[in-house]
Design a protein around this motif. Structure first.
Motif, mmCIF file in Angstrom:
data_model
loop_
_atom_site.group_PDB
_atom_site.id
_atom_site.type_symbol
_atom_site.label_atom_id
_atom_site.label_comp_id
_atom_site.label_asym_id
_atom_site.label_seq_id
_atom_site.Cartn_x
_atom_site.Cartn_y
_atom_site.Cartn_z
ATOM 1 N N UNK A 93 0.829 -1.208 0.000
ATOM 2 C CA UNK A 93 0.000 0.000 0.000
ATOM 3 C C UNK A 93 0.861 1.254 0.000
ATOM 4 N N UNK A 94 0.282 2.335 -0.509
ATOM 5 C CA UNK A 94 1.028 3.600 -0.540
ATOM 6 C C UNK A 94 1.331 4.078 0.879
ATOM 7 N N UNK A 95 0.356 3.982 1.769
ATOM 8 C CA UNK A 95 0.567 4.292 3.178
ATOM 9 C C UNK A 95 0.973 2.998 3.886
ATOM 10 N N UNK A 102 13.407 13.067 2.401
ATOM 11 C CA UNK A 102 13.179 13.478 3.786
ATOM 12 C C UNK A 102 11.845 12.935 4.280
ATOM 13 N N UNK A 103 10.841 12.963 3.416
ATOM 14 C CA UNK A 103 9.517 12.458 3.804
ATOM 15 C C UNK A 103 9.566 10.970 4.107
ATOM 16 N N UNK A 104 10.219 10.203 3.231
ATOM 17 C CA UNK A 104 10.308 8.760 3.450
ATOM 18 C C UNK A 104 11.082 8.442 4.724
ATOM 19 N N UNK A 105 12.194 9.138 4.943
ATOM 20 C CA UNK A 105 12.980 8.910 6.155
ATOM 21 C C UNK A 105 12.201 9.313 7.398
ATOM 22 N N UNK A 106 11.434 10.388 7.285
ATOM 23 C CA UNK A 106 10.651 10.853 8.428
ATOM 24 C C UNK A 106 9.618 9.807 8.841
ATOM 25 N N UNK A 107 8.896 9.266 7.873
ATOM 26 C CA UNK A 107 7.886 8.248 8.196
ATOM 27 C C UNK A 107 8.541 7.030 8.837
ATOM 28 N N UNK A 159 14.172 -5.079 -10.653
ATOM 29 C CA UNK A 159 15.175 -4.471 -9.786
ATOM 30 C C UNK A 159 15.440 -3.012 -10.146
ATOM 31 N N UNK A 160 15.306 -2.639 -11.427
ATOM 32 C CA UNK A 160 15.603 -1.254 -11.793
ATOM 33 C C UNK A 160 14.545 -0.280 -11.280
ATOM 34 N N UNK A 161 13.439 -0.822 -10.731
ATOM 35 C CA UNK A 161 12.456 0.065 -10.121
ATOM 36 C C UNK A 161 13.037 0.782 -8.915
ATOM 37 N N UNK A 162 14.070 0.203 -8.336
ATOM 38 C CA UNK A 162 14.711 0.816 -7.172
ATOM 39 C C UNK A 162 15.336 2.168 -7.523
ATOM 40 N N UNK A 163 15.631 2.381 -8.807
ATOM 41 C CA UNK A 163 16.234 3.653 -9.221
ATOM 42 C C UNK A 163 15.290 4.828 -9.026
ATOM 43 N N UNK A 164 14.019 4.540 -8.742
ATOM 44 C CA UNK A 164 13.064 5.615 -8.489
ATOM 45 C C UNK A 164 13.070 6.066 -7.036
ATOM 46 N N UNK A 165 13.908 5.443 -6.219
ATOM 47 C CA UNK A 165 14.002 5.894 -4.832
ATOM 48 C C UNK A 165 14.384 7.361 -4.789
#
Length: 396
Positions: A57-59, A173-178, A289-295
Motif C-alpha cells: 500500500x502507498x501508506x 526526507x519524507x520517506x525517512x521521516x515516516x 530491480x531497476x524500479x529501485x532507481x526511483x528511490x
C-alpha cells in the motif's frame, strides 16, 4: 534635388540587426558541452526472493492497523521542520530556475533623467555670458546577449536539474521521516514493555531477597546464595533508571520529529497505542530491480549528476565570443513639453562581439572544475545505487 534624411536608414538598420540575431539564434545556434546520459549500471535482474501477490500500500504503515501510529505520521508530515525546510529548498530552486532562464531573453527598462548645467566662463572654451542648459531625457533601453552557444540554455538545464534534485530530496526526507516515526514509536513501546517487565522483576527479586534473608538467618542458605540473590536485585535496580532515561530520550526524539515547540519537546508527552502483532510484509509481485532507481535519494543523486554535467557546457561556452545587442528609443529635449515631439526623437541600436583571447587559464580552470565535479557526482551516484541494493538485500 531632393534632400536625403540622414536618419531614414535607422529603422531599416535596426530591423536588419534584429533579423540577423534571430537567424543566428534559430538557424545556426548550437549548445556546447556534453549531453546527459545515465551511467551504465550493472543491476541484478530481480531481488532474488519470493514475491507476494498483493502490492504494497502507498501508506505502508497502515498495515500495522494502529490509529495512534497513523496520527503520529500525519502530525509529523504536517509539521516536521526538516520536511518544511526541504519544501522551502524547492521554492528556492524554482526561483533560481526562473532567474536563470531569464538570462536567455532580452531585458528592458525605462530611463528618465532631467539635468541643468551651467558652463564655466573660465574654462578652456570661455563663454561671453552665463550659459545654463536644461536637458530632459526619457528613453526605453534594452539589452540582449544572444545565447548563440547555448551557455544560458545549459545553465537553465542545470537549474532545472537542481529543482528536480530538491524535489527528490524532499521526498527522501519524507520517506525517512515516516520510517523514523514508525521505528521510534515501536522502540518507545518496546521500552515501555521492558520497563514494566523490569519493575515486576525488581518487585519479585525484593521478595526473593527477603525470603533468602530468612533462610540465611535460619542457617538453611549459605551467605553465597544470599549474596547472589542480592546481586540480582542490584542489577534490576540499576537497569530501571537506565530504561526510564532511554524512554525519556525516545519521547523527546519523537516530539522533535513531530515539529513541536521547545516547550512541548521539553515536556515530551507522546501517546501510546496498543501493541500489535508483528505483520509479515511481502515483496510485491512483478517488481523489477531497476524500479529501485526511483528511490528519492537515487533520483536526487542522478539529478545532481545531470546538473553538474550541464554546467560543463556553461564553462566551455566561455571560450566562444559573446554576441550582444543594446539600444534605446525615446525622446530628448530642453523643454519638457517638447519631449514627445517628433524632432525630440532619439534612438540607438548597436551590436557587439567580445572574443576572449587571453584569460591566464581562468577559462580552462573553470572547465576542469566542472569536469571534476561531474566525475565526482557520477561516483556518488554509482555508490548511492550500490548502497540502495545493499539496504534492500539486508532488509530481505
Amino acid at each position: 534635388m531632393t534632400e536625403r534624411n540622414p536618419s531614414g536608414g535607422g529603422p531599416v538598420l535596426a530591423f536588419l540587426i534584429i533579423a540577423i540575431a534571430f537567424a543566428a539564434m534559430f538557424l545556426a545556434g548550437c549548445t556546447v558541452g556534453p549531453g546527459y546520459a545515465r551511467p551504465d549500471l550493472d543491476l541484478p535482474k530481480d531481488y532474488g526472493a519470493a514475491q507476494g501477490s498483493v502490492p504494497a500500500p502507498e501508506r505502508w504503515w497502515s498495515v500495522f492497523n494502529d490509529p495512534v501510529l497513523d496520527r503520529m505520521v500525519d502530525e509529523a508530515l504536517a509539521a516536521n521542520r526538516d520536511l518544511r525546510a526541504a519544501a522551502e529548498r524547492i521554492d528556492q530552486s524554482r526561483a533560481q530556475l526562473v532567474a536563470t532562464r531569464a538570462d536567455q531573453r532580452p531585458s528592458a527598462g525605462v530611463e528618465a533623467t532631467r539635468s541643468r548645467t551651467r558652463a564655466s566662463s573660465l574654462g578652456s572654451v570661455p563663454l561671453q555670458r552665463e550659459a545654463i542648459t536644461t536637458d530632459n531625457r526619457l528613453v526605453l533601453r534594452f539589452s540582449w546577449e544572444i545565447d548563440f552557444w547555448g551557455k544560458y540554455r545549459r545553465a537553465t538545464e542545470a537549474a532545472r536539474a537542481d529543482l528536480l534534485a530538491s524535489e527528490a530530496g524532499r521526498d527522501a526526507v519524507r520517506a525517512s521521516l515516516i520510517a523514523d516515526v514508525a521505528r521510534g514509536y515501536f522502540a518507545l513501546q518496546a521500552l515501555d514493555r521492558r520497563t514494566e517487565v523490569t519493575e515486576r522483576t525488581l518487585l519479585g527479586r525484593h521478595k526473593a531477597l527477603d525470603l533468602q534473608k530468612l533462610r540465611f538467618d535460619a542457617g538453611v542458605a549459605s551467605e553465597l546464595e544470599y549474596r547472589q540473590v542480592e546481586a540480582d536485585l542490584r542489577v534490576s535496580e540499576a537497569l530501571v533508571p537506565v530504561l526510564r532515561l532511554a524512554r525519556v530520550r525516545q519521547e523527546g526524539a519523537l516530539a522533535l520529529l513531530f515539529g513541536r515547540t521547545p516547550r512541548e519537546v521539553y515536556e515530551a508527552r507522546v501517546d501510546r497505542g496498543t501493541p500489535v502483532t508483528p505483520t509479515v510484509v511481502e515483496i510485491p509481485a512483478d517488481v523489477p530491480s531497476d524500479l529501485l532507481l526511483r528511490r528519492p535519494d537515487l533520483r536526487r543523486a542522478e539529478a545532481m549528476l545531470h546538473a553538474a554535467n550541464a554546467r560543463i557546457g556553461v564553462a566551455r561556452a566561455a571560450y566562444f565570443p559573446k554576441i550582444s545587442l543594446t539600444g534605446f528609443y525615446g525622446g530628448e529635449s530642453q523643454s519638457l513639453g517638447d519631449l514627445f515631439s517628433g524632432p525630440a526623437r532619439t534612438w540607438n541600436i548597436a551590436g557587439g562581439l567580445l572574443q576572449p583571447l587571453f584569460a591566464a587559464g581562468q577559462i580552462q580552470g573553470g572547465v576542469d572544475l566542472a569536469d571534476a565535479r561531474t566525475r565526482e557526482a557520477a561516483e556518488l551516484y554509482q555508490k548511492a545505487v550500490a548502497n540502495a541494493f545493499r539496504e534492500v538485500r539486508d532488509a530481505i
